[in-house]
Enzyme design. Structure first.
Site, PDB file in Angstrom:
ATOM      1  N   GLU A 255     -11.753  -2.774  -2.906  1.00  0.00           N
ATOM      2  CA  GLU A 255     -10.646  -1.925  -3.344  1.00  0.00           C
ATOM      3  C   GLU A 255     -10.466  -2.007  -4.857  1.00  0.00           C
ATOM      4  O   GLU A 255      -9.718  -2.842  -5.357  1.00  0.00           O
ATOM      5  CB  GLU A 255      -9.351  -2.366  -2.662  1.00  0.00           C
ATOM      6  CG  GLU A 255      -9.418  -2.435  -1.154  1.00  0.00           C
ATOM      7  CD  GLU A 255      -8.245  -3.227  -0.576  1.00  0.00           C
ATOM      8  OE1 GLU A 255      -7.095  -2.929  -0.927  1.00  0.00           O
ATOM      9  OE2 GLU A 255      -8.476  -4.150   0.204  1.00  0.00           O
TER      10      GLU A 255
ATOM     11  N   HIS B  99      -9.523   2.586   0.901  1.00  0.00           N
ATOM     12  CA  HIS B  99      -9.515   1.404   1.765  1.00  0.00           C
ATOM     13  C   HIS B  99     -10.606   1.458   2.846  1.00  0.00           C
ATOM     14  O   HIS B  99     -10.355   1.085   4.003  1.00  0.00           O
ATOM     15  CB  HIS B  99      -8.128   1.244   2.398  1.00  0.00           C
ATOM     16  CG  HIS B  99      -7.728  -0.176   2.648  1.00  0.00           C
ATOM     17  ND1 HIS B  99      -8.286  -0.940   3.650  1.00  0.00           N
ATOM     18  CD2 HIS B  99      -6.843  -0.971   2.015  1.00  0.00           C
ATOM     19  CE1 HIS B  99      -7.735  -2.135   3.627  1.00  0.00           C
ATOM     20  NE2 HIS B  99      -6.857  -2.183   2.640  1.00  0.00           N
TER      21      HIS B  99
ATOM     22  N   HIS C 115       0.801  -1.231   0.000  1.00  0.00           N
ATOM     23  CA  HIS C 115       0.000   0.000   0.000  1.00  0.00           C
ATOM     24  C   HIS C 115       0.837   1.286   0.000  1.00  0.00           C
ATOM     25  O   HIS C 115       0.599   2.204   0.783  1.00  0.00           O
ATOM     26  CB  HIS C 115      -0.956   0.003   1.199  1.00  0.00           C
ATOM     27  CG  HIS C 115      -2.054  -1.016   1.099  1.00  0.00           C
ATOM     28  ND1 HIS C 115      -2.497  -1.543  -0.086  1.00  0.00           N
ATOM     29  CD2 HIS C 115      -2.822  -1.602   2.074  1.00  0.00           C
ATOM     30  CE1 HIS C 115      -3.476  -2.406   0.141  1.00  0.00           C
ATOM     31  NE2 HIS C 115      -3.692  -2.475   1.434  1.00  0.00           N
TER      32      HIS C 115
END
Ligand code: FUC
Length: 348
Positions: free
Chosen positions: A312, A178, A104
């Site tokens: 996502e 997220h 991420h």
């Protein structure tokens, strides 16, 4: 339609929380810090307004948000294996933040920067634009990137995130949000009873470290077949090795067929809430909060495993290592455009 700005002082930093509210009473609140969505309040089938996302009770906990609750994710969402990639013949080494892998966007990803926010009202919507410039070499990635991300709420109870980005060099980029959704309202129970329908007939196999293996698997005859809808609970004790690697749940890239009108439909039978997702992205990670433990104090209660589901929408870093996957390369002077709309309604 209106918006409200609330200044906050968190550990010596000045943040703002913005709340967008439409004429039906639906609202979306977010921070300039990480672009983090702190709550989304929508009606259930009886008209009760409740929060449908996971958010911390004490906002200073967002400084150490290892679950990435509500945050914008980038430069690259998902895991870059061994924290390395090659582009135009040059090898790049990124900071490791999950074992030897880069997750991420790494420790200094977009979830941890403070965005410049401009509120935007139109006749039909209330919203905001979030701006940030990330310099060449930031978090290990090439290219100076100018981001413009719009959050827009309309009277159709549709919340859209438009991501626009522009790089002055060839680079890699794959952004997402997220948020952990829980349509029961105010986190009454886990999401295991949520029914999910996905316009996806294939998903990417994961290895033991949740890194894509490069194999695209058909969903047919498995608990990964969401094409006609199924409960998230089906992935918990399925015995499928792919659920096992994901700690008895889902944490997988589903590749959209882009055949159905909606890419995703989520319903929760008790509240009667329904969430549909439409995106221009090639894929989506369906993550059932398998690593969420009981250590987080959320607005309504303490966290637990499976308390939220992340949808996502994104492209995949698997494309860095294997041919045939949707690419995350962004060419110099090309505009990255990603749009995802989350629409809330109730079952009739
Ligand atoms: C998701 C997952 C991960 C991780 C994280 C917080 O996107 O792919 O496994 O735990 O978010």
């Amino acid at each position: 339609m209106h918006s409200k700005t609330t200044p906050l002082s968190i550990e010596g930093q000045s943040w703002n929380e913005y709340t967008l509210k439409n004429d039906n009473g639906m609202s979306v609140s977010f921070l300039d810090f990480g672009g983090i969505i702190t709550s989304i309040v929508t009606p259930d089938k009886d008209g009760n307004f409740e929060n449908v996302v996971l958010g911390f009770d004490d906002y200073k906990d967002y400084l150490n948000n290892s679950n990435y609750f509500g945050a914008l994710i980038g430069r690259v969402s998902g895991r870059i294996a061994n924290s390395t990639f090659s582009l135009n013949g040059k090898e790049y080494q990124l900071p490791e933040n999950e074992g030897k892998h880069h997750l991420h966007g790494g420790p200094d990803g977009l979830h941890s920067i403070t965005w410049q926010v401009e509120l935007v009202e139109t006749a039909t919507s209330t919203g905001a634009v979030l701006y940030h410039t990330s310099l060449d070499g930031d978090a290990g990635y090439p290219g100076t990137i100018k981001y413009k991300i719009s959050y827009t709420l309309t009277n159709d109870n549709a919340f859209t995130i438009d991501y626009e980005a522009f790089s002055d060099q060839d680079t890699i980029l794959s952004l997402t949000n997220h948020s952990y959704f829980n349509l029961t309202g105010n986190l009454k129970e886990t999401v295991l009873n949520h029914e999910v329908k996905l316009d996806a007939s294939q998903f990417i196999e994961l290895d033991q470290e949740l890194i894509p293996t490069g194999r695209l698997l058909p969903v047919t005859d498995t608990v990964f077949d969401f094409t006609n809808g199924r409960k998230l609970a089906d992935g918990v004790d399925s015995g499928d090795p792919q659920n096992k690697v994901a700690s008895d749940g889902y944490d997988h890239f589903f590749v959209f067929d882009h055949k159905a009108e909606e890419n995703v439909v989520v319903t929760e039978p008790t509240s009667g809430r329904k969430l549909t997702v439409k995106t221009n992205q090639p894929a989506m990670v369906l993550y059932t909060g398998n690593s969420v433990d009981d250590s987080c104090t959320l607005k309504e209660r303490q966290s637990e495993k499976y308390l939220g589901v992340c949808l996502e929408t994104q492209s995949t870093p698997a494309s860095l290592n294997y041919p045939g996957f949707p690419s995350i390369e962004l060419a110099k002077n090309e505009v990255y455009r990603h749009t995802t709309t989350f629409t809330f309604s109730t079952l009739s």
